[in-house]
Design a protein around this motif. Structure first.
Motif, PDB file in Angstrom:
ATOM      1  N   GLY A   1       0.791  -1.228   0.000  1.00 26.96           N
ATOM      2  CA  GLY A   1       0.000   0.000   0.000  1.00 26.96           C
ATOM      3  C   GLY A   1       0.818   1.271   0.000  1.00 26.96           C
ATOM      4  N   THR A   2       1.748   1.399   0.928  1.00 19.01           N
ATOM      5  CA  THR A   2       2.550   2.623   0.992  1.00 19.01           C
ATOM      6  C   THR A   2       3.505   2.721  -0.187  1.00 19.01           C
ATOM      7  N   GLY A   3       3.949   1.591  -0.696  1.00 20.71           N
ATOM      8  CA  GLY A   3       4.831   1.597  -1.865  1.00 20.71           C
ATOM      9  C   GLY A   3       4.115   2.107  -3.106  1.00 20.71           C
ATOM     10  N   ILE A   4       2.848   1.728  -3.260  1.00 24.63           N
ATOM     11  CA  ILE A   4       2.062   2.219  -4.395  1.00 24.63           C
ATOM     12  C   ILE A   4       1.853   3.720  -4.273  1.00 24.63           C
ATOM     13  N   ASP A   5       1.497   4.184  -3.086  1.00 27.11           N
ATOM     14  CA  ASP A   5       1.281   5.621  -2.888  1.00 27.11           C
ATOM     15  C   ASP A   5       2.551   6.414  -3.178  1.00 27.11           C
ATOM     16  N   ARG A   6       3.683   5.911  -2.720  1.00 22.28           N
ATOM     17  CA  ARG A   6       4.958   6.581  -2.961  1.00 22.28           C
ATOM     18  C   ARG A   6       5.302   6.577  -4.455  1.00 22.28           C
ATOM     19  N   LEU A   7       5.066   5.463  -5.119  1.00 29.56           N
ATOM     20  CA  LEU A   7       5.345   5.353  -6.552  1.00 29.56           C
ATOM     21  C   LEU A   7       4.495   6.335  -7.357  1.00 29.56           C
ATOM     22  N   VAL A   8       3.230   6.450  -7.013  1.00 34.28           N
ATOM     23  CA  VAL A   8       2.339   7.378  -7.714  1.00 34.28           C
ATOM     24  C   VAL A   8       2.773   8.821  -7.476  1.00 34.28           C
ATOM     25  N   ALA A   9       3.147   9.158  -6.242  1.00 40.30           N
ATOM     26  CA  ALA A   9       3.564  10.524  -5.939  1.00 40.30           C
ATOM     27  C   ALA A   9       4.859  10.887  -6.670  1.00 40.30           C
ATOM     28  N   GLU A  10       5.802   9.953  -6.751  1.00 44.38           N
ATOM     29  CA  GLU A  10       7.081  10.223  -7.416  1.00 44.38           C
ATOM     30  C   GLU A  10       6.934  10.359  -8.926  1.00 44.38           C
ATOM     31  N   ASN A  11       5.977   9.656  -9.503  1.00 42.89           N
ATOM     32  CA  ASN A  11       5.809   9.653 -10.957  1.00 42.89           C
ATOM     33  C   ASN A  11       4.584  10.436 -11.414  1.00 42.89           C
ATOM     34  N   ALA A  12       4.154  11.401 -10.622  1.00 45.67           N
ATOM     35  CA  ALA A  12       2.936  12.147 -10.942  1.00 45.67           C
ATOM     36  C   ALA A  12       3.047  12.883 -12.272  1.00 45.67           C
ATOM     37  N   GLU A  13       4.209  13.415 -12.599  1.00 49.61           N
ATOM     38  CA  GLU A  13       4.334  14.184 -13.841  1.00 49.61           C
ATOM     39  C   GLU A  13       4.343  13.303 -15.085  1.00 49.61           C
ATOM     40  N   TYR A  14       4.642  11.993 -14.919  1.00 47.24           N
ATOM     41  CA  TYR A  14       4.662  11.076 -16.060  1.00 47.24           C
ATOM     42  C   TYR A  14       3.397  10.233 -16.158  1.00 47.24           C
ATOM     43  N   ASN A  15       2.394  10.584 -15.371  1.00 47.71           N
ATOM     44  CA  ASN A  15       1.159   9.807 -15.288  1.00 47.71           C
ATOM     45  C   ASN A  15       0.439   9.796 -16.636  1.00 47.71           C
ATOM     46  N   GLN A  16       0.209   8.599 -17.186  1.00 47.19           N
ATOM     47  CA  GLN A  16      -0.504   8.440 -18.457  1.00 47.19           C
ATOM     48  C   GLN A  16      -2.017   8.383 -18.259  1.00 47.19           C
ATOM     49  N   PHE A  17      -2.454   8.302 -17.014  1.00 47.89           N
ATOM     50  CA  PHE A  17      -3.872   8.185 -16.712  1.00 47.89           C
ATOM     51  C   PHE A  17      -4.475   9.564 -16.485  1.00 47.89           C
ATOM     52  N   SER A  18      -5.805   9.626 -16.433  1.00 43.53           N
ATOM     53  CA  SER A  18      -6.486  10.913 -16.301  1.00 43.53           C
ATOM     54  C   SER A  18      -6.241  11.567 -14.945  1.00 43.53           C
ATOM     55  N   SER A  19      -5.988  10.759 -13.931  1.00 46.11           N
ATOM     56  CA  SER A  19      -5.710  11.311 -12.603  1.00 46.11           C
ATOM     57  C   SER A  19      -4.870  10.320 -11.809  1.00 46.11           C
ATOM     58  N   GLN A  20      -4.374  10.804 -10.688  1.00 43.46           N
ATOM     59  CA  GLN A  20      -3.584   9.916  -9.830  1.00 43.46           C
ATOM     60  C   GLN A  20      -4.452   8.824  -9.211  1.00 43.46           C
ATOM     61  N   GLU A  21      -5.704   9.128  -8.960  1.00 43.92           N
ATOM     62  CA  GLU A  21      -6.606   8.133  -8.375  1.00 43.92           C
ATOM     63  C   GLU A  21      -6.815   6.960  -9.333  1.00 43.92           C
ATOM     64  N   VAL A  22      -6.905   7.258 -10.626  1.00 40.45           N
ATOM     65  CA  VAL A  22      -7.063   6.195 -11.605  1.00 40.45           C
ATOM     66  C   VAL A  22      -5.803   5.322 -11.644  1.00 40.45           C
ATOM     67  N   LEU A  23      -4.637   5.958 -11.566  1.00 43.81           N
ATOM     68  CA  LEU A  23      -3.380   5.205 -11.544  1.00 43.81           C
ATOM     69  C   LEU A  23      -3.296   4.321 -10.303  1.00 43.81           C
ATOM     70  N   VAL A  24      -3.672   4.862  -9.142  1.00 42.43           N
ATOM     71  CA  VAL A  24      -3.647   4.070  -7.908  1.00 42.43           C
ATOM     72  C   VAL A  24      -4.591   2.875  -8.031  1.00 42.43           C
ATOM     73  N   THR A  25      -5.775   3.105  -8.558  1.00 44.11           N
ATOM     74  CA  THR A  25      -6.745   2.016  -8.748  1.00 44.11           C
ATOM     75  C   THR A  25      -6.186   0.960  -9.693  1.00 44.11           C
ATOM     76  N   PHE A  26      -5.588   1.402 -10.790  1.00 43.14           N
ATOM     77  CA  PHE A  26      -4.991   0.477 -11.747  1.00 43.14           C
ATOM     78  C   PHE A  26      -3.903  -0.367 -11.081  1.00 43.14           C
ATOM     79  N   LEU A  27      -3.042   0.255 -10.293  1.00 40.47           N
ATOM     80  CA  LEU A  27      -1.968  -0.484  -9.620  1.00 40.47           C
ATOM     81  C   LEU A  27      -2.516  -1.444  -8.568  1.00 40.47           C
ATOM     82  N   ARG A  28      -3.533  -1.023  -7.838  1.00 35.99           N
ATOM     83  CA  ARG A  28      -4.121  -1.905  -6.819  1.00 35.99           C
ATOM     84  C   ARG A  28      -4.814  -3.118  -7.458  1.00 35.99           C
TER      85      ARG A  28
END
Length: 191
Positions: free
Chosen positions: A41-68
């Motif tokens: 859980g915390t690793g996913i949150d950290r990964l999303v925060a570090e790669n926010a500028e390279y996010n291919q998804f519409s939002s960070q929440e969508v990326l988190v959902t995809f990773l989960r």
């Protein structure tokens, strides 16, 4: 004079193999995927925060959902593939009657119970500030090797009790499965 009945072996006769109820597999699979979610859980949150500028998804929440969802799918698939591989290794080493794929998957998931209990204990013992550090211990190689050895031991004990396999061949199976589990768990990187 020879007795009218055949000589018996010291080996106990294998019990009739019962089919494993799929409800047990589903329940253990849900618990295992939940434990995997908590562990990463915390690793996913950290990964999303570090790669926010390279996010291919519409939002960070969508990326988190995809990773989960990816963690859930991979946890289920990995446990199934592990059951398949352990069954094939069992057939090659022990020979004789082998567990069904359903039984093998059930045994693999039973072998994950120590991991699930460890995650639960770390989660309950940690508060909001120490949770990442407490769950970070799961990434240590020695603990992953220990989980692999305990899982292999549970698999071998269940094979002995259910199928009555010879102890010597089961010892070889335990050694090989422990090595395979250790290599895969350590190669998987930190949790």
């Amino acid at each position: 004079m020879t007795p009218p009945y055949p000589a018996t072996s010291n080996q106990p006769a294998p019990a009739a193999v019962k089919k494993v109820n799929p409800a047990w597999i589903i329940a253990l699979l849900l618990a295992y995927t939940a434990a995997a979610q908590v562990a990463v859980g915390t690793g996913i949150d950290r990964l999303v925060a570090e790669n926010a500028e390279y996010n291919q998804f519409s939002s960070q929440e969508v990326l988190v959902t995809f990773l989960r969802v990816g963690v859930i799918v991979w946890s289920a698939l990995a446990s199934f593939l592990q059951a398949l591989v352990l069954r094939l290794i069992y057939k090659g080493i022990v020979r004789g009657q082998a567990p069904t794929l359903r039984s093998s998957w059930f045994w693999v998931l039973l072998g994950q119970i120590p991991f699930m209990l460890t995650v639960l204990g770390l989660f309950l013992a940690a508060d909001a500030f120490t949770a990442p550090d407490a769950l970070g211990v799961l990434g240590q190689a020695w603990l992953r090797i220990l989980f692999g050895a305990v899982g292999a031991a549970i698999y071998v004990v269940l094979a002995r009790k259910t199928l009555g396999a010879p102890v010597g061949r089961l010892a070889v199976l335990f050694a090989i499965v422990t090595i395979v589990n250790s290599v895969l768990l350590v190669a998987g990187g930190p949790a």
